[in-house]
Scaffold this motif. Structure first.
Motif, mmCIF file in Angstrom:
data_model
loop_
_atom_site.group_PDB
_atom_site.id
_atom_site.type_symbol
_atom_site.label_atom_id
_atom_site.label_comp_id
_atom_site.label_asym_id
_atom_site.label_seq_id
_atom_site.Cartn_x
_atom_site.Cartn_y
_atom_site.Cartn_z
ATOM 1 N N UNK A 170 0.843 -1.200 0.000
ATOM 2 C CA UNK A 170 0.000 0.000 0.000
ATOM 3 C C UNK A 170 0.874 1.244 0.000
ATOM 4 N N UNK A 171 0.794 2.062 1.072
ATOM 5 C CA UNK A 171 1.532 3.325 1.084
ATOM 6 C C UNK A 171 2.934 3.161 1.660
ATOM 7 N N UNK A 172 3.413 1.942 1.795
ATOM 8 C CA UNK A 172 4.734 1.687 2.369
ATOM 9 C C UNK A 172 5.577 0.859 1.396
ATOM 10 N N UNK A 173 6.893 1.023 1.522
ATOM 11 C CA UNK A 173 7.839 0.138 0.839
ATOM 12 C C UNK A 173 8.738 -0.461 1.905
ATOM 13 N N UNK A 174 8.758 -1.782 1.986
ATOM 14 C CA UNK A 174 9.576 -2.482 2.975
ATOM 15 C C UNK A 174 10.893 -2.894 2.319
ATOM 16 N N UNK A 175 11.999 -2.352 2.828
ATOM 17 C CA UNK A 175 13.339 -2.667 2.327
ATOM 18 C C UNK A 175 14.020 -3.613 3.301
ATOM 19 N N UNK B 89 13.284 -1.942 -8.097
ATOM 20 C CA UNK B 89 12.222 -1.080 -8.608
ATOM 21 C C UNK B 89 10.906 -1.447 -7.944
ATOM 22 N N UNK B 90 10.159 -0.424 -7.531
ATOM 23 C CA UNK B 90 8.854 -0.619 -6.897
ATOM 24 C C UNK B 90 7.845 0.251 -7.630
ATOM 25 N N UNK B 91 6.736 -0.354 -8.024
ATOM 26 C CA UNK B 91 5.673 0.385 -8.692
ATOM 27 C C UNK B 91 4.420 0.275 -7.843
ATOM 28 N N UNK B 92 4.056 1.334 -7.109
ATOM 29 C CA UNK B 92 2.900 1.268 -6.210
ATOM 30 C C UNK B 92 1.621 0.983 -6.965
ATOM 31 N N UNK B 93 0.694 0.344 -6.279
ATOM 32 C CA UNK B 93 -0.605 0.049 -6.864
ATOM 33 C C UNK B 93 -1.669 0.214 -5.795
ATOM 34 N N UNK B 94 -2.799 0.758 -6.200
ATOM 35 C CA UNK B 94 -3.888 0.953 -5.247
ATOM 36 C C UNK B 94 -4.435 -0.376 -4.768
ATOM 37 N N UNK B 95 -4.346 -1.376 -5.629
ATOM 38 C CA UNK B 95 -4.822 -2.707 -5.279
ATOM 39 C C UNK B 95 -3.648 -3.647 -5.178
ATOM 40 N N UNK C 148 11.421 0.826 6.583
ATOM 41 C CA UNK C 148 10.116 1.073 5.974
ATOM 42 C C UNK C 148 10.052 2.506 5.482
ATOM 43 N N UNK C 149 9.773 2.657 4.202
ATOM 44 C CA UNK C 149 9.672 3.978 3.584
ATOM 45 C C UNK C 149 8.201 4.297 3.346
ATOM 46 N N UNK C 150 7.707 5.365 3.960
ATOM 47 C CA UNK C 150 6.322 5.792 3.800
ATOM 48 C C UNK C 150 6.237 6.770 2.624
ATOM 49 N N UNK C 151 5.195 6.620 1.812
ATOM 50 C CA UNK C 151 5.074 7.488 0.636
ATOM 51 C C UNK C 151 3.603 7.618 0.242
ATOM 52 N N UNK C 152 3.334 8.594 -0.619
ATOM 53 C CA UNK C 152 2.009 8.748 -1.216
ATOM 54 C C UNK C 152 2.115 8.876 -2.731
ATOM 55 N N UNK C 153 3.167 8.288 -3.275
ATOM 56 C CA UNK C 153 3.436 8.388 -4.708
ATOM 57 C C UNK C 153 2.720 7.278 -5.470
ATOM 58 N N UNK C 154 2.258 7.619 -6.676
ATOM 59 C CA UNK C 154 1.668 6.619 -7.568
ATOM 60 C C UNK C 154 2.629 6.261 -8.688
#
Length: 381
Positions: free
Chosen positions: A216-221, A291-297, A262-268
């Motif tokens: 979701x709105x996080x990226x776990x490294x 590479x991480x591509x956020x997705x709403x789902x 954990x990196x918090x973000x609101x990027x799409x």
């Protein structure tokens, strides 16, 4: 009939130290630029063709593959006759359309498809008269870079094949009837593959693995260090274009060698992460970029654990109860194990005890949907 074009094993590839803008911001250790190997073949055709290009795969023994970059440089020269078959002087607008379609199992499930066209050419043609146009030219370049899990398809022994289909046609706007005939079409296509990699002597050999997972709105490294070295620091770096990186956190060496951030973000938009490792003497090494591509789902995926395998069973959890095929590959792309499970959520695999330490890939295929996923893990005994 397809024309098969193979680059003979006896030919020497072009070996370069990359200096283009894409590779100045390196992913290799000590800020060193990535190296490249390029194979290319040039063919001449008549506008419409079906060919197979074959290039050697990348040898993992010389380094870590960062990307497989495809490029097609096309030059098209054409002439045509356009006849106004009406009884009045009329204006006709003509443009040339060129299609390129590149398919390969290495690109699965994707492909490279492109349509290029000229601007419209207006022509006043007298009644029942014919206009001769040309020779004219069209030039363009197609590029496609593979940086995801499909890279395993480009590694190992043997060759990687590409089916390349081309088509040339004309589109005419004007009153009917009219007739267009190509009087000449000549195209030159230079198709190439460039392997961009970090040479073995430039790699950061300290990190056992480094992963980045979007939730979701996080990226776990997550990363793990092979050898503990006191006073070493890790800078977590993020980029929005894969070239210019900024520090987002600094972490000091601990006694376990295991790290999470954990990196918090609101990027799409797509984000790129890497770890900069600096020891007490000031030596700098870099991890590979993730590479991480956020997705709403968040789509359920296959999960393999432990990601750091030290013995026992390797567990594979599936997102749905189904029949699955499981293949395990070495870093060189050689298949080491194949298993089939029917109507299961979970599979337990006992890996051969002779497997050496290193990176391995698990390929899972849903027998019903043919959906495929590649997941990496590390053997460290």
């Amino acid at each position: 009939m397809k024309t098969v074009l193979k680059l003979l094993q006896g030919l020497l590839p072009v070996l370069l130290i990359a200096a283009s803008p894409d590779t100045v911001f390196s992913q290799c250790a000590n800020g060193a630029p990535a190296s490249t190997i390029t194979y290319d073949t040039t063919v001449i055709g008549s506008g419409n063709s079906s060919r197979t290009f074959s290039f050697p795969k990348f040898n993992p023994a010389i380094g870590t593959l960062l990307s497989a970059d495809l490029q097609s440089v096309v030059g098209l020269e054409y002439s045509y006759d356009l006849e106004n078959q009406t009884s009045q002087n009329k204006i006709f607008k003509t443009k040339i359309v060129r299609t390129d379609d590149i398919y390969s199992t290495a690109l699965d499930p994707g492909a490279v498809n492109a349509v290029n066209q000229t601007p419209q050419v207006p022509s006043l043609i007298a009644a029942h008269q014919q206009l001769h146009y040309g020779p004219a030219r069209m030039n363009y370049t197609l590029s496609n870079s593979v940086t995801d899990a499909r890279l395993i398809n480009f590694m190992g022994a043997g060759a990687v094949d590409f089916d390349y289909e081309t088509g040339t046609s004309a589109a005419v706007q004007g009153p009917l009837p009219w007739q267009l005939n190509f009087t000449s079409v000549l195209d030159t296509t230079k198709f190439s593959i460039t392997y961009r990699y970090c040479a073995t002597n430039l790699l950061s050999a300290d990190l056992l693995f480094f992963s980045a997972t979007a939730v979701k709105e996080k990226v776990l490294l997550t990363w793990r260090q092979a050898v503990i070295e006191h006073n070493r620091t890790y800078a977590v770096q993020m980029s929005s274009d894969g070239q210019h990186f900024n520090d987002i956190a600094s972490i000091t060496e601990n006694n376990s060698g295991a790290y999470t951030f954990t990196y918090m973000h609101n990027s799409a938009k797509k984000m790129y992460f890497r770890i900069e490792q600096r020891n007490i003497s000031g030596e700098i090494k870099y991890s590979n970029t993730r590479t991480v591509e956020p997705s709403a789902t968040v789509k359920p995926t296959v999960r393999v654990y432990p990601s750091l395998y030290t013995g026992g069973n390797l567990t594979v959890n599936f997102p749905a109860k189904a029949s699955w095929q499981i293949n395990i590959y070495s870093a060189e792309g050689r298949r080491l194990l194949e298993a089939r499970e029917k109507d299961v959520y979970t599979a337990q695999l006992l890996l051969p005890s002779y497997l050496p330490n290193g990176f391995y890939t698990v390929e899972t295929i849903n027998a019903s949907t043919q959906e495929r996923q590649l997941t990496r893990f590390v053997v460290q005994r």
